[in-house]
Every structure is written in C-alpha cells, then in structure tokens.
Scaffold this active site. Structure first.
Site, PDB file in Angstrom:
ATOM      1  N   LYS A  83       0.850  -1.192   0.000  1.00  0.00           N
ATOM      2  CA  LYS A  83       0.000   0.000   0.000  1.00  0.00           C
ATOM      3  C   LYS A  83       0.881   1.235   0.000  1.00  0.00           C
ATOM      4  O   LYS A  83       1.780   1.356   0.859  1.00  0.00           O
ATOM      5  CB  LYS A  83      -0.829  -0.033   1.286  1.00  0.00           C
ATOM      6  CG  LYS A  83      -2.199   0.552   1.204  1.00  0.00           C
ATOM      7  CD  LYS A  83      -2.864   0.274   2.550  1.00  0.00           C
ATOM      8  CE  LYS A  83      -4.235   0.803   2.627  1.00  0.00           C
ATOM      9  NZ  LYS A  83      -4.737   0.741   4.012  1.00  0.00           N
TER      10      LYS A  83
HETATM   11  C1  E4P Z   1      -8.073   1.608   4.349  1.00  0.00           C
HETATM   12  O1  E4P Z   1      -7.370   0.783   3.838  1.00  0.00           O
HETATM   13  C2  E4P Z   1      -7.818   2.303   5.600  1.00  0.00           C
HETATM   14  O2  E4P Z   1      -7.044   1.462   6.418  1.00  0.00           O
HETATM   15  C3  E4P Z   1      -9.051   2.606   6.395  1.00  0.00           C
HETATM   16  O3  E4P Z   1     -10.223   2.151   5.757  1.00  0.00           O
HETATM   17  C4  E4P Z   1      -9.126   3.978   6.956  1.00  0.00           C
HETATM   18  O4  E4P Z   1     -10.314   4.117   7.689  1.00  0.00           O
HETATM   19  P1  E4P Z   1     -10.583   5.322   8.719  1.00  0.00           P
HETATM   20  O5  E4P Z   1     -10.926   6.531   7.953  1.00  0.00           O
HETATM   21  O6  E4P Z   1     -11.754   4.843   9.535  1.00  0.00           O
HETATM   22  O7  E4P Z   1      -9.319   5.470   9.525  1.00  0.00           O
END
Ligand code: E4P
Length: 215
Positions: A83
């Site tokens: 990522k």
């Molecule tokens: C996605 O891969 C992220 O880890 C995640 O969905 C972020 O979510 P949040 O906005 O609740 O921190």
C-alpha cells in the site's frame, strides 16, 4: 463484492475468518500502531489466516524509501499487496513495483482525478476513503460511483476498494454501485448480520416450537 477486514488485530481477524466471509485484509500505520507485536510478524500471520490479499503500508514518503519498504513487504508472503499513499512519489512507486510483479494498493484517494492516475500506473487496488469524505461534509459514495464509471469507460483493471467505511449503509451502497471490494472495521462487518426482525422472528419460531412440544 468482496469483503476485506480493516484491522491489524489477529483475534478479530480469526473470529471473522471462521465465519467464512473474509476475502482479504487491509492495514495502515495507525492500525498497526495499536498492536504490540512486530508489524512484519503481524502481517505474516494475517496472510496465513486470510489466504487472500493483505495490504501492508509503507511509511516512507519519498520514492526510494517507498520502493525499499515495498520490496521488503512483498517478501513477507505471496498474499501481500503493497500500500502506498497517493501523490507523485506514490504514483511512481506504484508504476515501478507493478512492473516488478508486485501488486500495489494506492491509498488516501479522495478524488476521481487521483483514482484515474492510480489506474494509469497499473494499481491493483485503489482505496477511496468514503467515511473521511463524509466527515468533512462531502458525499463519499458519490466518489465511488464516479470511479466505477471512469474505470468502466476505459476498461481499467484496477479494482475499487472502498475504504474508511463506517456503516452497513456504506457497504450496501458500495455493492449497488458495483465497487469490487469494501474494507471494513470488524464492528462494521458484525453489523451486517444484524436485523431486529431476524432476532424477533427466531424468538417467535422457537417459542411456537416449544409450545407445540408441550401438546
Ligand atoms: C483503508 O485501507 C484504511 O485502512 C481505512 O479504511 C481507513 O479508515 P478510517 O478513515 O476509519 O481510519
């Protein structure tokens, strides 16, 4: 639509994997920071449990650092998807890692323009954050519709991974819009099971059955 679990917590992942509804997992530095063990060991264990794509995020913000961390993450397991945060360095890192055969998830995407660039450099997943858009008064789900349409128009292979989901409604809307995947915190996945009429319906069936046995 595939369902990924968005956490670094092994106990939560085990519980959901046992239900047979988890297709993959996503993590991010904030989620990993909540855990006490070494991030590499956690990612390896998640890969072994999930047996599907597991996103592990780089923390470097420059191209060389992203490539170094991305290549190292990719050695953890065949299930790892690297990522990278969206931006010029992330886009370049995506292009290079993809050309080396590593799958990349471009994260922190908040506009259709950003999603278009991620697709152009061959991202395996793009992660638009719907909840964080809702938080600032924008329509997170509108972005999903736009990205799905753009990717269909040009037959991009990048999969739309709806991230930052907060509710059952987000998941259902994403499915109606044709998103490929939703990643959800464990509590949001558990929420998908709930309906008061299911509970009261079962209670009534069991009571009626019990009464019939006493006849
Ligand atoms: C996605 O891969 C992220 O880890 C995640 O969905 C972020 O979510 P949040 O906005 O609740 O921190």
């Amino acid at each position: 639509m595939k369902l990924f679990v968005d956490t670094g917590n092994i106990a939560d992942i085990k519980k959901l994997v046992a239900l047979g509804i988890v297709d993959g997992a996503t993590t991010n530095p904030s989620l990993m920071a909540k855990e006490t063990r070494n991030p590499r060991d956690i990612l390896k264990e998640i890969c072994d449990l999930v047996q599907g794509p597991v996103s592990g995020e780089v923390v470097a913000t420059d191209l060389d650092g992203m490539l170094r961390e991305g290549r190292e993450l990719a050695t953890i397991s065949e299930h790892i998807v690297v990522k990278v945060p969206f931006g010029p360095a992330g886009v370049q890192a995506c292009k290079t890692l993809t050309s080396e055969g590593t799958r990349v998830n471009v994260t922190l995407v908040f506009s259709a323009a950003q999603a278009l660039l991620a697709a152009k450099v061959g991202a395996y997943f793009v992660s638009p954050f719907v909840g964080r858009l809702d938080d600032i008064g924008a329509e997170g789900m509108e972005l999903i519709g736009d990205i799905v349409q753009i990717y269909e128009n040009y037959e991009f292979g990048t999969q739309v991974l709806v991230a930052s989901t907060r509710s059952t409604l987000h998941i259902v809307q994403a499915a109606k819009l044709g998103a490929d995947i939703c990643t959800c915190p464990p509590a949001v996945i558990e929420g998908l099971f709930k309906h008061p009429l299911t509970d009261s319906g079962l209670e009534r069936f069991l009571k009626d059955w019990e009464k019939a046995q006493q006849k």
